[in-house]
Enzyme design. Structure first.
Site, PDB file in Angstrom:
ATOM      1  NE  ARG A 127      17.265  50.631 -11.758  1.00 28.75           N
ATOM      2  CZ  ARG A 127      17.058  49.729 -10.822  1.00 28.75           C
ATOM      3  NH1 ARG A 127      17.293  50.032  -9.561  1.00 28.75           N
ATOM      4  NH2 ARG A 127      16.600  48.543 -11.140  1.00 28.75           N
ATOM      5  NE  ARG A 160      19.720  46.683 -12.207  1.00 30.90           N
ATOM      6  CZ  ARG A 160      19.294  46.606 -10.951  1.00 30.90           C
ATOM      7  NH1 ARG A 160      19.655  47.536 -10.078  1.00 30.90           N
ATOM      8  NH2 ARG A 160      18.531  45.621 -10.567  1.00 30.90           N
TER       9      ARG A 160
HETATM   10  P1  AP5 Z   1      16.678  52.341  -6.731  1.00 31.76           P
HETATM   11  O1  AP5 Z   1      17.174  53.094  -5.550  1.00 31.76           O
HETATM   12  O2  AP5 Z   1      17.656  51.931  -7.759  1.00 31.76           O
HETATM   13  O3  AP5 Z   1      15.768  51.099  -6.262  1.00 31.76           O
HETATM   14  P2  AP5 Z   1      16.159  49.725  -5.620  1.00 31.76           P
HETATM   15  O4  AP5 Z   1      15.154  49.424  -4.583  1.00 31.76           O
HETATM   16  O5  AP5 Z   1      17.596  49.691  -5.228  1.00 31.76           O
HETATM   17  O6  AP5 Z   1      15.870  48.789  -6.891  1.00 31.76           O
HETATM   18  P3  AP5 Z   1      16.690  47.587  -7.483  1.00 31.76           P
HETATM   19  O7  AP5 Z   1      16.138  47.329  -8.854  1.00 31.76           O
HETATM   20  O8  AP5 Z   1      18.151  47.806  -7.358  1.00 31.76           O
HETATM   21  O9  AP5 Z   1      16.221  46.452  -6.572  1.00 31.76           O
HETATM   22  P4  AP5 Z   1      16.306  44.997  -6.820  1.00 31.76           P
HETATM   23  O10 AP5 Z   1      16.031  44.532  -5.467  1.00 31.76           O
HETATM   24  O11 AP5 Z   1      15.423  44.433  -7.853  1.00 31.76           O
HETATM   25  O12 AP5 Z   1      17.761  44.819  -7.475  1.00 31.76           O
HETATM   26  P5  AP5 Z   1      19.143  44.318  -6.879  1.00 31.76           P
HETATM   27  O13 AP5 Z   1      20.217  45.046  -7.556  1.00 31.76           O
HETATM   28  O14 AP5 Z   1      19.101  44.315  -5.405  1.00 31.76           O
HETATM   29  O15 AP5 Z   1      15.522  53.213  -7.399  1.00 31.76           O
HETATM   30  C1  AP5 Z   1      14.881  52.805  -8.598  1.00 31.76           C
HETATM   31  C2  AP5 Z   1      14.695  53.988  -9.537  1.00 31.76           C
HETATM   32  O16 AP5 Z   1      13.730  54.878  -8.991  1.00 31.76           O
HETATM   33  C3  AP5 Z   1      15.972  54.821  -9.748  1.00 31.76           C
HETATM   34  O17 AP5 Z   1      16.010  55.292 -11.059  1.00 31.76           O
HETATM   35  C4  AP5 Z   1      15.822  55.982  -8.751  1.00 31.76           C
HETATM   36  O18 AP5 Z   1      16.513  57.127  -9.181  1.00 31.76           O
HETATM   37  C5  AP5 Z   1      14.306  56.163  -8.708  1.00 31.76           C
HETATM   38  N1  AP5 Z   1      13.805  56.539  -7.395  1.00 31.76           N
HETATM   39  C6  AP5 Z   1      14.252  56.115  -6.178  1.00 31.76           C
HETATM   40  N2  AP5 Z   1      13.537  56.668  -5.179  1.00 31.76           N
HETATM   41  C7  AP5 Z   1      12.594  57.455  -5.777  1.00 31.76           C
HETATM   42  C8  AP5 Z   1      11.539  58.287  -5.276  1.00 31.76           C
HETATM   43  N3  AP5 Z   1      11.320  58.417  -3.957  1.00 31.76           N
HETATM   44  N4  AP5 Z   1      10.779  58.939  -6.178  1.00 31.76           N
HETATM   45  C9  AP5 Z   1      11.012  58.801  -7.530  1.00 31.76           C
HETATM   46  N5  AP5 Z   1      11.991  58.043  -8.046  1.00 31.76           N
HETATM   47  C10 AP5 Z   1      12.779  57.367  -7.188  1.00 31.76           C
HETATM   48  O19 AP5 Z   1      19.127  42.806  -7.370  1.00 31.76           O
HETATM   49  C11 AP5 Z   1      19.188  42.486  -8.732  1.00 31.76           C
HETATM   50  C12 AP5 Z   1      19.182  40.981  -8.916  1.00 31.76           C
HETATM   51  O20 AP5 Z   1      20.334  40.420  -8.264  1.00 31.76           O
HETATM   52  C13 AP5 Z   1      17.995  40.240  -8.289  1.00 31.76           C
HETATM   53  O21 AP5 Z   1      16.899  40.219  -9.151  1.00 31.76           O
HETATM   54  C14 AP5 Z   1      18.612  38.863  -8.049  1.00 31.76           C
HETATM   55  O22 AP5 Z   1      18.665  38.117  -9.229  1.00 31.76           O
HETATM   56  C15 AP5 Z   1      20.025  39.183  -7.652  1.00 31.76           C
HETATM   57  N6  AP5 Z   1      20.169  39.335  -6.187  1.00 31.76           N
HETATM   58  C16 AP5 Z   1      20.549  40.465  -5.504  1.00 31.76           C
HETATM   59  N7  AP5 Z   1      20.570  40.238  -4.185  1.00 31.76           N
HETATM   60  C17 AP5 Z   1      20.188  38.946  -4.007  1.00 31.76           C
HETATM   61  C18 AP5 Z   1      20.012  38.127  -2.875  1.00 31.76           C
HETATM   62  N8  AP5 Z   1      20.197  38.600  -1.613  1.00 31.76           N
HETATM   63  N9  AP5 Z   1      19.614  36.842  -3.054  1.00 31.76           N
HETATM   64  C19 AP5 Z   1      19.418  36.348  -4.291  1.00 31.76           C
HETATM   65  N10 AP5 Z   1      19.567  37.074  -5.412  1.00 31.76           N
HETATM   66  C20 AP5 Z   1      19.946  38.357  -5.287  1.00 31.76           C
HETATM   67 MG    MG Z   2      19.299  48.654  -5.942  1.00 29.34          MG
END
Ligand code: AP5
Ligand code: MG
Ligand code: ZN
Length: 214
Positions: A127, A160
């Site tokens: 990613r 990231r």
């Molecule tokens: P992508 O679409 O980026 O996946 P995603 O599910 O959004 O993954 P994230 O890593 O963003 O999820 P996360 O929940 O860990 O992170 P977040 O930012 O929310 O896809 C991933 C990759 O695969 C990309 O390269 C894409 O191109 C590829 N891809 C997608 N679909 C595909 C397919 N079908 N086939 C092949 N490839 C594909 O959170 C980050 C951090 O923030 C957390 O760890 C936490 O510390 C904090 N945080 C955020 N929200 C909260 C909350 N509500 N409460 C507490 N802490 C929080």
């Molecule tokens: Mg995401």
């Protein structure tokens, strides 16, 4: 239409949420993107969030809930919104339900983008994210036109900080312990829908549109 995207880290929540937001003209609200924007801008919230995020841990509910409750009460949310990365714990889900109940509303759909852990670690290493506009790419599955440069805004795309393999492993553990219970929570509310997130991105989106209606 008020939608929650559920799924493990890297399942494709952000990828699909952006498309949903565009197709149905509703805002895409990603708590992860909001935290990353705050980190980039050096805000107090960003400083606090970073210590948790870098370890793959969750930011405390208190910091997260207020932020989302404020956001969903803004004018552009009155026809709905798609939440990506929130709620992530049962207390967050309860806070969301309580806030909506106050204004006589409920969530419409919780879409679980289902991807087994084995597929996740591979995806994350490939990613690339634009920290300026939030666009997401993948070196194999969704490359930028020009290497290292965001198609949408021209800024640099980066791996990231929390996409290192050991942090991804930790995020998966946190997901199973704290977020997966939401699947049953929304099943009980009868709004859970599951899509196979191992399919190519376009097929995943088609499955979602089949649920939400064209
Ligand atoms: P992508 O679409 O980026 O996946 P995603 O599910 O959004 O993954 P994230 O890593 O963003 O999820 P996360 O929940 O860990 O992170 P977040 O930012 O929310 O896809 C991933 C990759 O695969 C990309 O390269 C894409 O191109 C590829 N891809 C997608 N679909 C595909 C397919 N079908 N086939 C092949 N490839 C594909 O959170 C980050 C951090 O923030 C957390 O760890 C936490 O510390 C904090 N945080 C955020 N929200 C909260 C909350 N509500 N409460 C507490 N802490 C929080
Ligand atoms: Mg995401
Ligand atoms: Zn960009």
């Amino acid at each position: 239409m008020k939608i929650i995207m559920l799924g493990a880290p890297g399942a494709g929540k952000g990828t699909q949420a952006k498309r949903i937001a565009e197709k149905y003209s509703i805002p895409h609200i990603s708590t992860g993107d909001i935290f990353r924007a705050n980190i980039k801008n050096g805000t107090e919230l960003g400083k606090k969030a970073k210590t948790y995020m870098d370890q793959g841990a969750l930011v405390p509910d208190a910091l997260t809930c207020d932020l989302v409750m404020d956001r969903i009460q803004q004018e552009d949310c009155k026809n709905g919104f798609v939440l990506d990365g929130f709620p992530r714990t049962i207390p967050q889900a309860e806070a969301l339900d309580a806030a909506l109940k106050n204004i006589g509303q409920t969530m419409d759909y919780a879409i679980d983008v289902d991807v087994p852990d084995e597929n996740i670690v591979n995806r994350m290493g490939g990613r690339r994210a634009c920290l300026n506009c939030g666009a997401t790419y993948h070196i194999t599955f969704h490359p930028t036109k020009e290497e290292g440069k965001c198609d949408a805004c021209g800024s640099e795309t980066v791996l990231r900080d929390d996409d290192k393999p050991e942090t991804v492993q930790k995020r998966l553990e946190v997901y199973h312990a704290q977020t997966q219970p939401l699947i049953d929570y929304y099943k009980e509310q009868n709004i859970l829908k599951t899509v196979d997130g191992t399919r190519p991105m376009d097929e995943v989106f088609e499955a979602i549109v089949a649920i939400l209606g064209a």
